[in-house]
Design an enzyme around this catalytic site. Structure first.
Site, PDB file in Angstrom:
ATOM      1  N   ASN A  17      78.121  -5.426   0.796  1.00  0.00           N
ATOM      2  CA  ASN A  17      79.182  -5.735  -0.175  1.00  0.00           C
ATOM      3  C   ASN A  17      78.531  -6.581  -1.273  1.00  0.00           C
ATOM      4  OD1 ASN A  17      82.499  -7.285   0.183  1.00  0.00           O
ATOM      5  ND2 ASN A  17      81.593  -6.195  -1.520  1.00  0.00           N
ATOM      6  N   GLN A  47      82.257  -7.745  -6.229  1.00  0.00           N
ATOM      7  CA  GLN A  47      83.006  -8.940  -6.627  1.00  0.00           C
ATOM      8  C   GLN A  47      82.083  -9.954  -7.298  1.00  0.00           C
ATOM      9  OE1 GLN A  47      83.913  -7.567  -3.413  1.00  0.00           O
ATOM     10  NE2 GLN A  47      85.657  -6.736  -4.536  1.00  0.00           N
ATOM     11  N   ASN A  66      87.045  -8.540  -9.456  1.00  0.00           N
ATOM     12  CA  ASN A  66      86.549  -7.223  -9.080  1.00  0.00           C
ATOM     13  C   ASN A  66      85.740  -6.641 -10.233  1.00  0.00           C
ATOM     14  OD1 ASN A  66      87.922  -7.111  -6.507  1.00  0.00           O
ATOM     15  ND2 ASN A  66      89.811  -6.796  -7.649  1.00  0.00           N
ATOM     16  N   CYS A  75      88.187 -12.523  -0.667  1.00  0.00           N
ATOM     17  CA  CYS A  75      86.980 -11.705  -0.455  1.00  0.00           C
ATOM     18  C   CYS A  75      86.172 -12.379   0.646  1.00  0.00           C
ATOM     19  CB  CYS A  75      86.158 -11.575  -1.738  1.00  0.00           C
ATOM     20  SG  CYS A  75      84.610 -10.657  -1.503  1.00  0.00           S
ATOM     21  N   ASN A  77      83.577 -11.354   2.555  1.00  0.00           N
ATOM     22  CA  ASN A  77      82.118 -11.281   2.441  1.00  0.00           C
ATOM     23  C   ASN A  77      81.605 -12.184   1.329  1.00  0.00           C
ATOM     24  OD1 ASN A  77      81.549  -9.336   4.501  1.00  0.00           O
ATOM     25  ND2 ASN A  77      82.370  -7.739   3.166  1.00  0.00           N
ATOM     26  N   ASN A 162      95.305 -10.409  -0.122  1.00  0.00           N
ATOM     27  CA  ASN A 162      95.379  -9.211  -0.947  1.00  0.00           C
ATOM     28  C   ASN A 162      95.957  -8.096  -0.081  1.00  0.00           C
ATOM     29  OD1 ASN A 162      93.136  -8.967   0.677  1.00  0.00           O
ATOM     30  ND2 ASN A 162      91.674  -8.742  -0.963  1.00  0.00           N
ATOM     31  N   ASN A 195      94.211  -2.191  -1.115  1.00  0.00           N
ATOM     32  CA  ASN A 195      92.968  -1.766  -0.500  1.00  0.00           C
ATOM     33  C   ASN A 195      93.317  -0.707   0.547  1.00  0.00           C
ATOM     34  OD1 ASN A 195      90.813  -3.970  -1.405  1.00  0.00           O
ATOM     35  ND2 ASN A 195      92.738  -5.014  -0.997  1.00  0.00           N
ATOM     36  N   CYS A 222      84.054  -4.506   3.413  1.00  0.00           N
ATOM     37  CA  CYS A 222      85.144  -5.302   2.848  1.00  0.00           C
ATOM     38  C   CYS A 222      85.644  -6.218   3.950  1.00  0.00           C
ATOM     39  CB  CYS A 222      86.267  -4.403   2.336  1.00  0.00           C
ATOM     40  SG  CYS A 222      87.701  -5.310   1.687  1.00  0.00           S
ATOM     41  N   GLY A 223      85.371  -7.521   3.808  1.00  0.00           N
ATOM     42  CA  GLY A 223      85.704  -8.471   4.855  1.00  0.00           C
ATOM     43  C   GLY A 223      87.191  -8.599   5.097  1.00  0.00           C
ATOM     44  N   SER A 224      87.978  -8.659   4.015  1.00  0.00           N
ATOM     45  CA  SER A 224      89.427  -8.799   4.207  1.00  0.00           C
ATOM     46  C   SER A 224      90.009  -7.533   4.830  1.00  0.00           C
ATOM     47  CB  SER A 224      90.120  -9.138   2.885  1.00  0.00           C
ATOM     48  OG  SER A 224      89.946  -8.126   1.922  1.00  0.00           O
TER      49      SER A 224
END
Length: 289
Positions: A17, A47, A66, A75, A77, A162, A195, A222-224
């Protein structure tokens, strides 16, 4: 002059990421959407994490952009990358950052791994948010594809700061997410876009995902989204509360802690290089302001 003109940056990544970090604390000018987009043409990123002066008790305030210039509320990551960079500069192993989603705590757990406390998931339809009311967000009425034989349907929806929609499939790699993702990101059901994640649960302690990231597109990690998928899977009893989430870029350890409802994400970071944004890059963005 543009806020990013002649500004030094650090390029890092969390499982692929791509993250660019800019310290705006010496001269706290706000970054415009056009400038953020221009920066991505010089140094492609998923990001951009901009550090600003924080109020008492936090190490920095962070605004997250973004690559399309839009702002993100979270975010995971990127937070690990920022935590690693600030930890290296200060020697601190426990840090706290202000974000649009609230205070985010991060700490070093050893061997280059950082844990991020992503806070409590938001599960009510109007917190995510959705355009229509649903009493049960474990699965909502939404499908794409031919009537009666949809390609994807009945996603779980979660906000981790998000909005996320998770579609449960047998094989996340079997779908053209580059084509499907933009359609679903901009679906009228999601007034703030979303997302889009395809997820499978091959075992009770493992989730495999691919994500189309709002405002950034296909991403290796994507961590989230990993956190949202873990919460959604636990709510559906597909898994327990502690899982390994496998993304194209590698694995994250996710725990949805029962005692306080917080989601903890643990994973690695990688340093790529340093650079500087040339003033000429932002001439068009400056003229448009």
């Amino acid at each position: 002059m543009s806020a990013l003109a002649n500004r030094d940056f650090v390029k890092m990544n969390g499982l692929g990421n791509e993250i660019v970090i800019v310290d705006m604390r010496p001269a706290a000018s706000l970054i415009g959407a056009d400038e953020a987009r221009a920066a991505a043409t010089k140094e492609p990123y998923d990001q951009l994490m901009a550090l600003y002066p924080a109020r008492a008790g936090a190490d920095a305030a962070i605004r997250i952009y973004n690559s399309d210039g839009s702002e993100a509320g979270a975010c995971g990551n990127g937070m690990r990358c920022v935590a690693a960079l600030v930890s290296e500069g200060t020697g601190k192993t426990k840090l706290a950052f202000e974000t649009a989603a609230g205070i985010v705590s991060c700490w070093l757990v050893g061997d280059g791994l950082f844990t991020v406390d992503m806070g409590k998931p938001r599960l009510r339809w109007n917190e995510i948010p959705l355009a229509h009311e649903f009493a049960d967000t474990r699965h909502i009425e939404l499908e794409i594809g031919p009537r009666g034989a949809p390609t994807l349907h009945s996603p779980s929806v979660v906000s981790m700061g998000n909005p996320h929609a998770i579609f449960w499939v047998e094989d996340p790699a079997a779908y053209d997410l580059a084509k499907i993702g933009p359609l679903l990101e901009h679906h009228p059901m999601f007034p703030e876009r979303a997302n889009i994640t395809l997820a499978a649960t091959p075992t009770r302690d493992r989730i495999v995902i691919r994500t189309w990231e709002r405002g950034a597109g296909l991403t290796k990690a994507c961590g989230s989204a990993a956190c949202a998928a873990a919460v959604a899977a636990a709510r559906l009893r597909r898994t327990g509360r502690k899982v390994t989430v496998t993304l194209p870029g590698g694995n994250l350890a996710i725990e949805w802690r029962a005692e306080d409802d917080h989601v903890l994400m643990t994973g690695p970071v990688a340093y790529e290089h340093k650079g500087r944004f040339d003033e000429a890059l932002f001439a068009k963005a400056e003229a448009a302001r």
